[in-house]
Design an enzyme around this catalytic site. Structure first.
Site, PDB file in Angstrom:
ATOM      1  CG  ASP A  24      -2.242   0.733   0.966  1.00 15.30           C
ATOM      2  OD1 ASP A  24      -2.185   1.912   0.560  1.00 15.30           O
ATOM      3  OD2 ASP A  24      -3.301   0.121   1.115  1.00 15.30           O
TER       4      ASP A  24
ATOM      5  CG  LEU B 193      -1.208   0.742  -7.401  1.00 13.20           C
ATOM      6  CD1 LEU B 193      -2.684   1.091  -7.333  1.00 13.20           C
ATOM      7  CD2 LEU B 193      -1.026  -0.743  -7.673  1.00 13.20           C
TER       8      LEU B 193
ATOM      9  N   GLY C 298      -5.725  -2.543  -4.542  1.00 14.04           N
ATOM     10  CA  GLY C 298      -5.119  -1.210  -4.564  1.00 14.04           C
ATOM     11  C   GLY C 298      -5.748  -0.325  -5.629  1.00 14.04           C
TER      12      GLY C 298
ATOM     13  CE1 TYR D  84     -13.335   2.765  -8.002  1.00 12.84           C
ATOM     14  CE2 TYR D  84     -15.726   2.809  -7.792  1.00 12.84           C
ATOM     15  CZ  TYR D  84     -14.503   2.232  -7.496  1.00 12.84           C
ATOM     16  OH  TYR D  84     -14.461   1.122  -6.684  1.00 12.84           O
TER      17      TYR D  84
ATOM     18  CE  LYS E 182     -11.697  -0.262  -9.136  1.00 14.01           C
ATOM     19  NZ  LYS E 182     -10.491  -0.960  -8.663  1.00 14.01           N
TER      20      LYS E 182
ATOM     21  CB  SER F 114     -22.176  -1.782  -0.364  1.00 15.25           C
ATOM     22  OG  SER F 114     -22.770  -1.127  -1.466  1.00 15.25           O
TER      23      SER F 114
ATOM     24  NE  ARG G 289     -25.954   1.771  -4.763  1.00 14.67           N
ATOM     25  CZ  ARG G 289     -24.749   1.504  -4.321  1.00 14.67           C
ATOM     26  NH1 ARG G 289     -24.424   1.720  -3.042  1.00 14.67           N
ATOM     27  NH2 ARG G 289     -23.833   1.012  -5.129  1.00 14.67           N
TER      28      ARG G 289
END
Ligand code: 15L
Length: 274
Positions: free
Chosen positions: A43, A61, A81, A145, A149, A174, A183
């Site tokens: 990390d 990264l 990450g 975002y 992905k 989630s 949700r």
């Protein structure tokens, strides 16, 4: 016991967990050590002290050389990450696009054969909450975002097709201690089910390139995992026991709010666009 670069069915010589200081990383840190001799943790945030069987390897990264060093001697990777919410383009570009490319290049160079990639439900966040989708349906990212992905899902597919690196992309819903709102009654993934999902992805004999939605066995569901059944993930938890408390906390919903209409929730109206 495995040899470097080869995959065992149940136990690994060295597993790499990236994003190990994040919310889900901290959860998995204490669990994945049961499946390997050495758990390598990475990390850019503070990782604390190494417990027995752990190696701490901070790395950015976006630093290709650091990523090259990080993946040396690793059997498989659990990649959490990256930038994990909607936000400005630059950090998403660095961590989720350039960083992911660096990770897969390092995997290719070192002969790492399996990656568990933390994708997200936000790859399909612009499907409506009255639709049930499966992993063969087109992506509908709800922001930058989600787009990053989706890039990761495509990049990993190319690395499988060209280089044989298997990836299970977890479209995580989630994952928290408990569902926080209405949700999340549909998107909730318990920590125990998260572990089951990651371990199923690591240990299934053949996964090729697979997309799987990361949710618990919730009664309300927007995701159908039947085309990922070969992974063998069987959730045991459910958001249902939390429903009365969640409903009491959120008795009214504004159905003109895009966050209520679309699966991505507030992500569909959050971000860098004015
Ligand atoms: C995600 O992808 C985020 O990383 C996480 O913080 C949650 O907000 C989750 O999605 C969600 O949709 O609830």
């Amino acid at each position: 016991m495995s040899t470097p670069g080869s995959l065992t069915t149940l136990h690994f010589r060295r597993l790499l967990l990236t994003g190990a200081a994040g919310g889900l990383g901290r959860e998995l840190r204490g669990r994945l050590n049961a499946y390997c001799d050495t758990l390598r943790l990475s990390d850019i945030a503070e990782l604390g002290d190494a417990a027995p069987g752990e190696e701490l390897r901070p790395a950015r990264l976006e630093d290709a050389a650091a990523m090259r060093a990080l993946l040396e001697g690793v059997d498989a990777v659990v990649h959490l990450g990256g930038y994990s919410v909607e936000g400005p383009w630059e950090p998403i570009l660095q961590a989720n696009i350039i960083g992911l490319y660096n990770l897969y290049e390092a995997a290719r160079v070192h002969g790492v054969k399996r990656v568990i990639f933390a994708s997200s439900n936000h790859v399909t966040g612009f499907y409506r909450q009255d639709e049930v989708i499966d992993n063969r349906m087109p992506v509908r990212p709800d922001g930058l975002y989600g787009v990053s992905k989706a890039f990761g899902e495509n990049l990993s597919r190319m690395y499988f097709d060209r280089h044989g690196i298997e990836t299970v992309c977890l479209r995580i819903g989630s994952s928290y201690l408990e569902p926080k709102d209405r949700r999340m009654l549909a998107t909730w993934l318990s920590y125990d089910d998260l572990e089951r999902l990651v371990v199923a992805g690591l240990t299934a004999p053949v996964v090729g390139h697979t997309l799987v939605f990361g949710i618990s066995d919730n009664a309300t569901r927007w995701y159908d995992n039947r085309f990922a059944a070969h992974v063998g993930y069987r959730p045991r938890d459910s958001s249902d026991p939390f429903r009365p408390a969640v409903d009491a906390r959120q008795p009214e919903l504004d159905r003109s709010d895009p966050a209520v209409v679309y699966q991505g929730g507030v992500f569909v109206r959050t971000g860098p666009f004015d």
